[in-house]
Design a protein around this motif. Structure first.
Motif, mmCIF file in Angstrom:
data_model
loop_
_atom_site.group_PDB
_atom_site.id
_atom_site.type_symbol
_atom_site.label_atom_id
_atom_site.label_comp_id
_atom_site.label_asym_id
_atom_site.label_seq_id
_atom_site.Cartn_x
_atom_site.Cartn_y
_atom_site.Cartn_z
ATOM 1 N N LEU A 189 0.833 -1.201 0.000
ATOM 2 C CA LEU A 189 0.000 0.000 0.000
ATOM 3 C C LEU A 189 0.868 1.252 0.000
ATOM 4 O O LEU A 189 0.566 2.226 -0.710
ATOM 5 C CB LEU A 189 -0.910 -0.016 1.235
ATOM 6 C CG LEU A 189 -1.835 1.199 1.409
ATOM 7 C CD1 LEU A 189 -2.786 1.316 0.227
ATOM 8 C CD2 LEU A 189 -2.613 1.099 2.715
ATOM 9 N N ASP A 190 1.950 1.219 0.760
ATOM 10 C CA ASP A 190 2.854 2.379 0.791
ATOM 11 C C ASP A 190 3.515 2.581 -0.570
ATOM 12 O O ASP A 190 3.689 3.715 -1.021
ATOM 13 C CB ASP A 190 3.911 2.159 1.871
ATOM 14 C CG ASP A 190 4.802 3.370 2.063
ATOM 15 O OD1 ASP A 190 4.303 4.390 2.570
ATOM 16 O OD2 ASP A 190 5.981 3.307 1.685
ATOM 17 N N ARG A 191 3.880 1.441 -1.239
ATOM 18 C CA ARG A 191 4.474 1.557 -2.566
ATOM 19 C C ARG A 191 3.483 2.159 -3.560
ATOM 20 O O ARG A 191 3.833 3.040 -4.366
ATOM 21 C CB ARG A 191 4.928 0.175 -3.062
ATOM 22 C CG ARG A 191 5.628 0.196 -4.410
ATOM 23 C CD ARG A 191 5.832 -1.203 -4.932
ATOM 24 N NE ARG A 191 4.557 -1.863 -5.193
ATOM 25 C CZ ARG A 191 3.828 -1.660 -6.285
ATOM 26 N NH1 ARG A 191 4.231 -0.814 -7.214
ATOM 27 N NH2 ARG A 191 2.686 -2.299 -6.441
ATOM 28 N N ASN A 234 0.970 4.085 -2.804
ATOM 29 C CA ASN A 234 0.790 5.502 -2.464
ATOM 30 C C ASN A 234 1.938 6.343 -2.984
ATOM 31 O O ASN A 234 1.740 7.473 -3.451
ATOM 32 C CB ASN A 234 0.664 5.662 -0.953
ATOM 33 C CG ASN A 234 -0.671 5.178 -0.417
ATOM 34 O OD1 ASN A 234 -1.654 5.122 -1.157
ATOM 35 N ND2 ASN A 234 -0.718 4.814 0.848
ATOM 36 N N THR A 235 3.151 5.785 -2.902
ATOM 37 C CA THR A 235 4.316 6.507 -3.414
ATOM 38 C C THR A 235 4.192 6.716 -4.918
ATOM 39 O O THR A 235 4.468 7.805 -5.441
ATOM 40 C CB THR A 235 5.597 5.734 -3.083
ATOM 41 O OG1 THR A 235 5.700 5.581 -1.659
ATOM 42 C CG2 THR A 235 6.830 6.467 -3.590
ATOM 43 N N GLU A 236 3.803 5.636 -5.611
ATOM 44 C CA GLU A 236 3.623 5.767 -7.059
ATOM 45 C C GLU A 236 2.506 6.749 -7.388
ATOM 46 O O GLU A 236 2.611 7.528 -8.352
ATOM 47 C CB GLU A 236 3.318 4.391 -7.660
ATOM 48 C CG GLU A 236 4.488 3.414 -7.574
ATOM 49 C CD GLU A 236 4.122 2.057 -8.153
ATOM 50 O OE1 GLU A 236 2.917 1.871 -8.511
ATOM 51 O OE2 GLU A 236 5.010 1.193 -8.254
ATOM 52 N N LEU A 237 1.424 6.710 -6.583
ATOM 53 C CA LEU A 237 0.324 7.643 -6.821
ATOM 54 C C LEU A 237 0.776 9.086 -6.588
ATOM 55 O O LEU A 237 0.432 9.976 -7.376
ATOM 56 C CB LEU A 237 -0.845 7.295 -5.895
ATOM 57 C CG LEU A 237 -2.089 8.198 -6.000
ATOM 58 C CD1 LEU A 237 -2.645 8.172 -7.413
ATOM 59 C CD2 LEU A 237 -3.149 7.776 -5.002
ATOM 60 N N ARG A 238 1.554 9.282 -5.506
ATOM 61 C CA ARG A 238 2.054 10.636 -5.258
ATOM 62 C C ARG A 238 2.971 11.092 -6.387
ATOM 63 O O ARG A 238 2.939 12.269 -6.790
ATOM 64 C CB ARG A 238 2.792 10.681 -3.913
ATOM 65 C CG ARG A 238 1.875 10.662 -2.702
ATOM 66 C CD ARG A 238 2.636 11.005 -1.444
ATOM 67 N NE ARG A 238 3.635 9.989 -1.135
ATOM 68 C CZ ARG A 238 3.417 8.940 -0.370
ATOM 69 N NH1 ARG A 238 2.226 8.757 0.177
ATOM 70 N NH2 ARG A 238 4.355 8.074 -0.121
#
Length: 504
Positions: free
Chosen positions: A299-301, A303-307
């Motif tokens: 999920l963090d990965r 989110n990072t890609e989404l950011r």
């Protein structure tokens, strides 16, 4: 009154100490392990009596033994604090010698000796001659058995407790967890760890094994959770600050602690969200803690890609806006002078004129002012003919710069065409607009020529025509024509001057 809660090891140790004391008591009853009460004192007194009697037997052989016997017995009584009195009695029962206080002598029943009254036979020439009588103080109370029992409970209990703590530490604590419970925890997708009150690992499920290559160590059960270096290196340095110790001390749950667990071989760290809650028994006492780990690495990965995607999208949007501003600038600005072009002028002029006209029709004097100033560079053709078109372009730029220096933010300056400029002055009447135009005229005359490089100082002047909406113009175009007519009048009157359109 505050009650001390004993742990399992302490309770077992107390029970073992009690059983050991009971076993010793039974052995003493059956086998006589301990001597009877007062026996050590009696044996010591018997040895003393035998020694003294041997000495007195020698004195008895003297011709007049009584004084010698009395003196020796008095010395013996004085030397031993427990010896109260002594006497030497002949076989016929008569006293030969006695110390003070021997009148209290009472022969023991049965003719024997007791711990307080001892009799030792004295022989003369191998024949019974008499006896030595010794009266002792009663022996002190025998507390050895009580001391032994107290020592057994204290020392034995302490040693048992230390031994059991060590033994229980090496025993498998996971054996206390039923297999069905372990299987139930293994079905969970989130990692679970259960620790006891001392912070030792009691159970960890299969998902916990996947958090790190070292997490599945076979010998982890029974060891402190604070010893898991791969886990605690992402947590506070002090063990008492670790989540499971905090919740057991505070008796309140803790949620949402984010951890970054480093992985070997340069792999990206795993992102975990830790939740901990105290485990209580039926009496409300805290017996341990339940710790869960939500793996949010993926999920963090995402989110990072989404950011990153949103950042790229924002950068693209800003680039598009910059391009749009550039296109708008190109579409509305004159490239040579930097002023609005003619099309932008009319786009802004129409609504400004409509508002001013409507305000005047409704008697709003404060919002009905609008003036138009037309400006033209005097003898501009002569600059081109004498210095060339490059200098002519510099003259246009210099005049545009001079015109824009003293205008208000709401005023609009546009290049109307060639060497001609148009200025919209909202909110001003004809007199105020004339003052503005004259100030601009002076600005051009004094400073515009200074900006022509390589030509020294050229004399540049401009003529101005001013028209107001109060002059009766029915349209923006009509107002422009009035201002243009006033400009023509200024040129005809000699140039470098300001003329105003006639108000109706």
């Amino acid at each position: 009154m505050m009650l001390v809660r004993l742990g399992p090891a302490e309770r077992i140790a107390i029970g073992l100490a009690a059983l050991t004391s009971l076993l010793v008591l039974l052995l003493d009853l059956l086998l006589g392990v301990f001597p009877p009460a007062g026996e050590p004192e009696r044996m010591a007194r018997v040895r003393l009596a035998n020694t003294v009697s041997t000495q007195l037997a020698v004195l008895v052989q003297q011709p007049d033994p009584a004084p010698l016997l009395r003196r020796a017995m008095e010395q013996a009584v004085a030397a031993d604090g427990e010896l109260l009195s002594m006497a030497v009695r002949r076989i016929d029962g008569s006293l030969l010698a006695a110390t003070e206080g021997h009148a209290h002598w009472v022969p023991p029943p049965g003719g024997g000796s007791s711990v307080t009254h001892l009799m030792v036979e004295v022989r003369r020439q191998a024949q019974p001659w008499g006896q030595v009588e010794m009266r002792f103080a009663p022996p002190a109370a025998d507390w050895r058995w009580l001391q032994f029992m107290a020592g057994m409970w204290l020392a034995g209990g302490l040693l048992y407790a230390l031994f059991l703590r060590r033994v229980l530490h090496h025993l498998d604590p996971g054996a206390a967890v039923p297999e069905r419970v372990k299987h139930a925890f293994d079905t969970l997708t989130e990692a679970v760890m259960i620790v006891d009150r001392a912070g030792r690992i009691v159970m960890a499920n299969r998902a916990f094994d996947g958090l790190h290559p070292q997490a599945a160590a076979a010998d982890r059960l029974g060891k402190p959770a604070s010893g898991l270096q791969w886990l605690v290196q992402a947590m506070p340095a002090e063990p008492h600050e670790h989540a499971w110790h905090r919740v057991m001390d505070s008796r309140e749950a803790s949620t949402g602690e984010v951890l970054a667990i480093p992985q070997p071989d340069g792999a990206p760290p795993r992102r975990l969200v830790l939740h901990a809650t105290p485990v209580k028994d039926t009496r409300g006492a805290v017996r341990g803690a339940l710790v869960t780990f939500d793996d949010v690495t993926e999920l963090d990965r995402m989110n990072t890609e989404l950011r990153a995607a949103l950042g790229a999208l924002e950068a693209s949007r800003q680039e598009i806006e910059a391009k749009n501003r550039e296109l708008t600038e190109l579409a509305t600005r004159d490239p040579l002078s930097g002023c609005f072009n003619r099309r932008a002028l009319f786009a802004a002029f129409e609504p400004i004129f409509a508002r001013a006209l409507a305000a005047r029709q409704h008697g709003d004097a404060s919002g009905g002012g609008l003036c138009v100033v037309m400006a033209d560079i005097d003898h501009f053709k002569s600059f081109n003919d004498r210095y060339g078109h490059a200098v002519g372009d510099l003259v246009i730029k210099a005049v545009a710069r001079a015109l824009g220096t003293t205008l208000r933010p709401q005023d609009i300056l546009a290049r109307y065409g060639g060497e001609e400029f148009c200025i919209l002055l909202p909110g001003l009447d004809i007199d105020e607009a004339r003052q503005v135009a004259d100030r601009l005229r002076q600005q051009i005359e004094r400073h515009a020529g200074e900006h022509i490089e390589g030509q020294g100082t050229l004399r540049i002047t401009s003529s101005f025509g001013v028209a107001s909406v109060a002059g009766g113009a029915a349209s923006a175009q009509a107002l422009l024509e009035q201002a243009d007519a006033a400009l023509y009048a200024a040129k005809k009157a000699g140039r470098n001057r300001v003329e105003c359109a006639v108000l109706v």
